[in-house]
Design an enzyme around this catalytic site. Structure first.
Site, short mmCIF file in Angstrom:
data_model
loop_
_atom_site.label_atom_id
_atom_site.label_comp_id
_atom_site.label_asym_id
_atom_site.label_seq_id
_atom_site.Cartn_x
_atom_site.Cartn_y
_atom_site.Cartn_z
CE1 TYR A 129 -4.02 1.64 5.38
CE2 TYR A 129 -2.35 3.36 5.27
CZ TYR A 129 -2.86 2.15 4.83
OH TYR A 129 -2.21 1.46 3.85
CE LYS A 251 -8.14 -0.51 -1.18
NZ LYS A 251 -7.47 -1.58 -0.43
CG HIS A 275 -4.90 -4.37 2.51
ND1 HIS A 275 -5.50 -3.25 3.04
CD2 HIS A 275 -3.61 -4.02 2.27
CE1 HIS A 275 -4.60 -2.27 3.13
NE2 HIS A 275 -3.45 -2.72 2.66
#
EC number: 1.1.-.-
Length: 401
Positions: A129, A251, A275
């Site tokens: 992240y 992503k 997600h």
């Protein structure tokens, strides 16, 4: 219990897991509209049956980022795998490696990079992240590189955590959460023995290694909440390129314009993903978003997809809609919670068999032969593609940044 499909693993996992863990992975954001549509929209995509095509030499093998895969499937990043089975990330990685497909380790895994990478006979993928603590990010990238990780999956759809109402009801968060989790654990003896007692340390291995101290579930919730960075931009990805020279996959793409930006940035791949419906409720399902994105950037960048994939038919559908490969999330975690490594291995075998049946009956001998021509424009399929934004022309070479 007889296991014949991924849905059977879900039912089994619900019986085995304490509710706070089952609902954490099973639930989505807000009213879970997008969570439901991920599955429903994909199931409505109609395949075009073809016969008498001599399918004796059918192959599922494909290549992704210069790696050979036995089928176009990878295990995607899922946090806290080690809370669903004893050293869960290790077990899932072994199953993926034995099947000849990638395993992606989450930033917030229980087992650290150094514990998981050695059990595989192929390079591991690593997910990261954008966090406020850039020191942690650099440390994680350096450790992933040292462990031989080949591909970085960079999750960009979490500048802030989604509102997951189920967590407050299940005991993952909310009033007296710790006490509720303890009671749930002692009333689920199979999990309590396998994971609660014998799966320790219940630690966030990648974070603990950086902080130099153990980090438990409460630390996981607090540390992440304080470290997600809403200021994330493409400049952050440029910074990461200073420390990562391997394939980078972005992503969390749902819009064609963001996909074009990824091409301009020079990313090696994107994951069309919401997600798993866990961030913003009401956004497009991946099945709805994928065709327009494929129209915009197919051939310019590798396209992966996740969210809503439950079986081999869904894999074929996603590829026909424009993906080069897919990531699995919930489906393999249910199997992991039920039977550990053997469960994940069996699930992957089921998916392979389902893909072979679908490809045989649609006349596709190879993954490259699964295209839009493999789909029939039935009313159900039309509804999936309805109201999609029109894809404009691909960016010219001169437009690339």
């Amino acid at each position: 219990m007889i296991i014949s499909a991924a849905s059977d693993y879900r039912a089994a996992a619900q019986r085995i897991l304490p509710p706070f863990l089952f609902h954490y992975i099973d639930g989505g954001a807000y009213a879970e509209y997008t969570l439901k549509r991920n599955v429903e929209d994909l199931s409505q995509v109609a395949l075009r049956q073809r016969v008498l095509k001599n399918m004796s030499d059918l192959s599922l093998e494909t290549t992704l980022f210069n790696e050979t895969l036995s089928m176009p499937v990878a295990l995607g990043p899922v946090g806290l795998c080690g809370m669903y089975a004893r050293r869960g990330e290790v077990q899932a990685a072994r199953a993926a490696s034995a099947k000849g497909i990638p395993f992606t380790l989450s930033t917030v895994s229980v087992c650290p990079i150094e514990e998981v990478a050695p059990v595989m006979n192929r390079p591991m993928w690593f997910q990261l992240y954008v966090l406020r603590d850039r020191g942690f990010m650099r440390n994680a990238l350096e450790r992933a590189k040292a462990a031989g990780c080949s591909t970085l999956v960079f999750t960009v759809d979490m500048p802030t955590p989604g509102a997951r109402y189920r967590d407050a009801h299940s005991g993952m968060s909310g009033t007296n959460a710790a006490m509720r989790r303890y009671w749930q654990a002692v009333t689920h003896p199979q999990w309590a023995w396998d994971v609660g007692l014998n799966g320790r340390p219940h630690d966030l291995g990648n974070i603990s290694a950086y902080l130099g101290k153990p980090t438990g579930l409460e630390d996981y919730i607090g540390w992440l909440a304080n470290n997600f960075d809403p200021s994330i931009s493409w400049k952050d990805l440029e910074w990461i390129r200073e420390f990562w020279d391997g394939p980078m996959v972005i992503k969390g793409i749902l819009d064609p314009e963001d996909a074009r930006d990824a091409v301009r940035f020079g990313a090696d791949g994107i994951v069309v993903s919401n997600h798993g419906g866990r961030q913003l409720d009401g956004v497009l399902s991946s099945a709805r978003a994928l065709p327009a994105i494929a129209d915009a950037v197919k051939g310019d960048i590798t396209i992966l997809a996740d969210s809503g994939i439950r079986n081999g038919l869904d894999v074929v559908r996603m590829i026909a809609l424009g993906a080069d490969s897919v990531l699995l999330g919930r489906a393999y975690l249910y199997a992991l919670a039920t039977h550990g490594e053997k469960g994940v291995a069996n699930l992957l075998n089921l998916i392979e068999k389902e893909m072979r049946v679908a490809m045989t009956l649609t006349g596709a001998k190879s993954i490259k032969e699964i295209t839009r021509e493999s789909l029939v424009p039935s009313p159900e399929f039309t509804s999936v593609l309805a109201d999609l934004p029109a894809a404009s022309a691909k960016p010219k070479q001169d437009d690339a940044a």
